[in-house]
Design a protein around this motif. Sequence first.
Motif, PDB file in Angstrom:
ATOM      1  N   LYS A  43       0.839  -1.204   0.000  1.00 28.24           N
ATOM      2  CA  LYS A  43       0.000   0.000   0.000  1.00 28.24           C
ATOM      3  C   LYS A  43       0.867   1.244   0.000  1.00 28.24           C
ATOM      4  O   LYS A  43       2.044   1.199   0.361  1.00 28.24           O
ATOM      5  CB  LYS A  43      -0.926   0.006   1.216  1.00 28.24           C
ATOM      6  N   GLU A  44       0.269   2.362  -0.396  1.00 25.30           N
ATOM      7  CA  GLU A  44       1.006   3.624  -0.399  1.00 25.30           C
ATOM      8  C   GLU A  44       1.211   4.126   1.026  1.00 25.30           C
ATOM      9  O   GLU A  44       0.413   3.850   1.922  1.00 25.30           O
ATOM     10  CB  GLU A  44       0.239   4.672  -1.211  1.00 25.30           C
ATOM     11  N   ARG A  45       2.272   4.893   1.181  1.00 29.46           N
ATOM     12  CA  ARG A  45       2.523   5.524   2.471  1.00 29.46           C
ATOM     13  C   ARG A  45       1.452   6.600   2.705  1.00 29.46           C
ATOM     14  O   ARG A  45       1.136   7.362   1.786  1.00 29.46           O
ATOM     15  CB  ARG A  45       3.920   6.145   2.479  1.00 29.46           C
ATOM     16  N   GLU A  46       0.910   6.644   3.908  1.00 30.28           N
ATOM     17  CA  GLU A  46      -0.148   7.598   4.207  1.00 30.28           C
ATOM     18  C   GLU A  46       0.214   8.490   5.388  1.00 30.28           C
ATOM     19  O   GLU A  46       0.878   8.062   6.323  1.00 30.28           O
ATOM     20  CB  GLU A  46      -1.469   6.882   4.492  1.00 30.28           C
ATOM     21  N   GLY A  47      -0.262   9.729   5.313  1.00 35.25           N
ATOM     22  CA  GLY A  47      -0.031  10.666   6.395  1.00 35.25           C
ATOM     23  C   GLY A  47      -0.897  10.350   7.598  1.00 35.25           C
ATOM     24  O   GLY A  47      -2.082  10.040   7.443  1.00 35.25           O
ATOM     25  N   VAL A  48      -0.312  10.426   8.777  1.00 31.01           N
ATOM     26  CA  VAL A  48      -1.028  10.140  10.020  1.00 31.01           C
ATOM     27  C   VAL A  48      -1.293  11.422  10.793  1.00 31.01           C
ATOM     28  O   VAL A  48      -2.415  11.705  11.184  1.00 31.01           O
ATOM     29  CB  VAL A  48      -0.232   9.154  10.887  1.00 31.01           C
ATOM     30  N   ALA A  49      -0.225  12.199  11.019  1.00 26.69           N
ATOM     31  CA  ALA A  49      -0.351  13.427  11.799  1.00 26.69           C
ATOM     32  C   ALA A  49       0.802  14.350  11.454  1.00 26.69           C
ATOM     33  O   ALA A  49       1.897  13.874  11.137  1.00 26.69           O
ATOM     34  CB  ALA A  49      -0.355  13.129  13.293  1.00 26.69           C
ATOM     35  N   ALA A  50       0.557  15.655  11.530  1.00 26.51           N
ATOM     36  CA  ALA A  50       1.590  16.642  11.240  1.00 26.51           C
ATOM     37  C   ALA A  50       1.475  17.794  12.224  1.00 26.51           C
ATOM     38  O   ALA A  50       0.394  18.054  12.775  1.00 26.51           O
ATOM     39  CB  ALA A  50       1.459  17.158   9.813  1.00 26.51           C
ATOM     40  N   ILE A  51       2.606  18.492  12.410  1.00 31.92           N
ATOM     41  CA  ILE A  51       2.630  19.644  13.315  1.00 31.92           C
ATOM     42  C   ILE A  51       3.533  20.703  12.725  1.00 31.92           C
ATOM     43  O   ILE A  51       4.598  20.388  12.171  1.00 31.92           O
ATOM     44  CB  ILE A  51       3.092  19.215  14.728  1.00 31.92           C
ATOM     45  N   ASN A  53       5.450  24.746  12.954  1.00 27.45           N
ATOM     46  CA  ASN A  53       6.324  25.420  13.907  1.00 27.45           C
ATOM     47  C   ASN A  53       5.564  26.168  14.991  1.00 27.45           C
ATOM     48  O   ASN A  53       6.117  26.466  16.048  1.00 27.45           O
ATOM     49  CB  ASN A  53       7.220  26.393  13.149  1.00 27.45           C
ATOM     50  N   ASP A  54       4.299  26.487  14.713  1.00 25.14           N
ATOM     51  CA  ASP A  54       3.459  27.171  15.694  1.00 25.14           C
ATOM     52  C   ASP A  54       2.622  26.204  16.524  1.00 25.14           C
ATOM     53  O   ASP A  54       1.779  26.652  17.311  1.00 25.14           O
ATOM     54  CB  ASP A  54       2.535  28.168  14.989  1.00 25.14           C
ATOM     55  N   GLY A  55       2.833  24.918  16.308  1.00 30.22           N
ATOM     56  CA  GLY A  55       2.101  23.928  17.086  1.00 30.22           C
ATOM     57  C   GLY A  55       0.757  23.532  16.525  1.00 30.22           C
ATOM     58  O   GLY A  55       0.021  22.760  17.159  1.00 30.22           O
ATOM     59  N   ARG A  56       0.423  24.040  15.360  1.00 33.22           N
ATOM     60  CA  ARG A  56      -0.855  23.649  14.742  1.00 33.22           C
ATOM     61  C   ARG A  56      -0.717  22.225  14.201  1.00 33.22           C
ATOM     62  O   ARG A  56       0.286  21.878  13.603  1.00 33.22           O
ATOM     63  CB  ARG A  56      -1.214  24.610  13.619  1.00 33.22           C
ATOM     64  N   THR A  57      -1.767  21.439  14.413  1.00 31.93           N
ATOM     65  CA  THR A  57      -1.717  20.014  14.075  1.00 31.93           C
ATOM     66  C   THR A  57      -2.746  19.636  13.018  1.00 31.93           C
ATOM     67  O   THR A  57      -3.776  20.299  12.856  1.00 31.93           O
ATOM     68  CB  THR A  57      -1.940  19.152  15.323  1.00 31.93           C
ATOM     69  N   SER A  58      -2.449  18.555  12.311  1.00 30.87           N
ATOM     70  CA  SER A  58      -3.361  17.969  11.338  1.00 30.87           C
ATOM     71  C   SER A  58      -3.348  16.465  11.568  1.00 30.87           C
ATOM     72  O   SER A  58      -2.290  15.895  11.872  1.00 30.87           O
ATOM     73  CB  SER A  58      -2.910  18.268   9.905  1.00 30.87           C
ATOM     74  N   TYR A  59      -4.518  15.842  11.389  1.00 26.67           N
ATOM     75  CA  TYR A  59      -4.616  14.401  11.605  1.00 26.67           C
ATOM     76  C   TYR A  59      -5.412  13.750  10.478  1.00 26.67           C
ATOM     77  O   TYR A  59      -6.366  14.332   9.949  1.00 26.67           O
ATOM     78  CB  TYR A  59      -5.325  14.085  12.923  1.00 26.67           C
ATOM     79  N   ALA A  60      -5.043  12.512  10.170  1.00 29.06           N
ATOM     80  CA  ALA A  60      -5.872  11.710   9.289  1.00 29.06           C
ATOM     81  C   ALA A  60      -7.164  11.369  10.025  1.00 29.06           C
ATOM     82  O   ALA A  60      -7.154  11.197  11.256  1.00 29.06           O
ATOM     83  CB  ALA A  60      -5.142  10.432   8.911  1.00 29.06           C
ATOM     84  N   PHE A  67      -4.849   9.503  18.363  1.00 25.50           N
ATOM     85  CA  PHE A  67      -3.422   9.816  18.278  1.00 25.50           C
ATOM     86  C   PHE A  67      -3.210  11.300  18.561  1.00 25.50           C
ATOM     87  O   PHE A  67      -4.035  12.143  18.202  1.00 25.50           O
ATOM     88  CB  PHE A  67      -2.889   9.515  16.883  1.00 25.50           C
ATOM     89  N   THR A  68      -2.056  11.609  19.161  1.00 21.00           N
ATOM     90  CA  THR A  68      -1.679  12.988  19.423  1.00 21.00           C
ATOM     91  C   THR A  68      -0.224  13.207  19.022  1.00 21.00           C
ATOM     92  O   THR A  68       0.658  12.482  19.504  1.00 21.00           O
ATOM     93  CB  THR A  68      -1.853  13.344  20.905  1.00 21.00           C
ATOM     94  N   ILE A  69       0.008  14.189  18.169  1.00 23.46           N
ATOM     95  CA  ILE A  69       1.372  14.548  17.766  1.00 23.46           C
ATOM     96  C   ILE A  69       1.831  15.732  18.607  1.00 23.46           C
ATOM     97  O   ILE A  69       1.049  16.639  18.907  1.00 23.46           O
ATOM     98  CB  ILE A  69       1.452  14.867  16.256  1.00 23.46           C
TER      99      ILE A  69
END
Length: 124
Positions: A43-51, A53-60, A67-69
């Motif tokens: 399967k393709e690599r998938e994004g789980v979570a991102a953060i 420099n200001d601490g803003r987060t994104s989640y699948a 989950f918490t990044i």
Amino acid sequence: QVQLVESGGGSVQAGGSLRLSCAVFGHLYSTDYMAWFRQVPGKEREGVAAIDNDGRTSYADSVKGRFTISKDSAKGTLYLQMNSLKPEDTAMYYCAASPYFTRAPLDTTEYHYWGRGTQVTVSS
């Protein structure tokens, strides 16, 4: 030279927790984005979570609420706290970093630096 080194993977039963760590070596820690991705064979690599420099987060959507990044700038380390793990979370987990702004923080093509991965296995 920038190096990302993941740790903290392992085997757990469904419902359990793990915390992944990613140590950053080199002059990169003040980056715009850091993220966790995962991949299973075939399967393709998938994004789980991102953060950013200001601490803003994104989640699948598949991991929201479980989950918490986070990152510790002083220690140069990125974390992924994974709770309520499910068998479908089984994958190789990779840390990634980019020194540039991105409008797609869970897109693999936005990242320039990658770790070698740490395996997470969740049994039912």
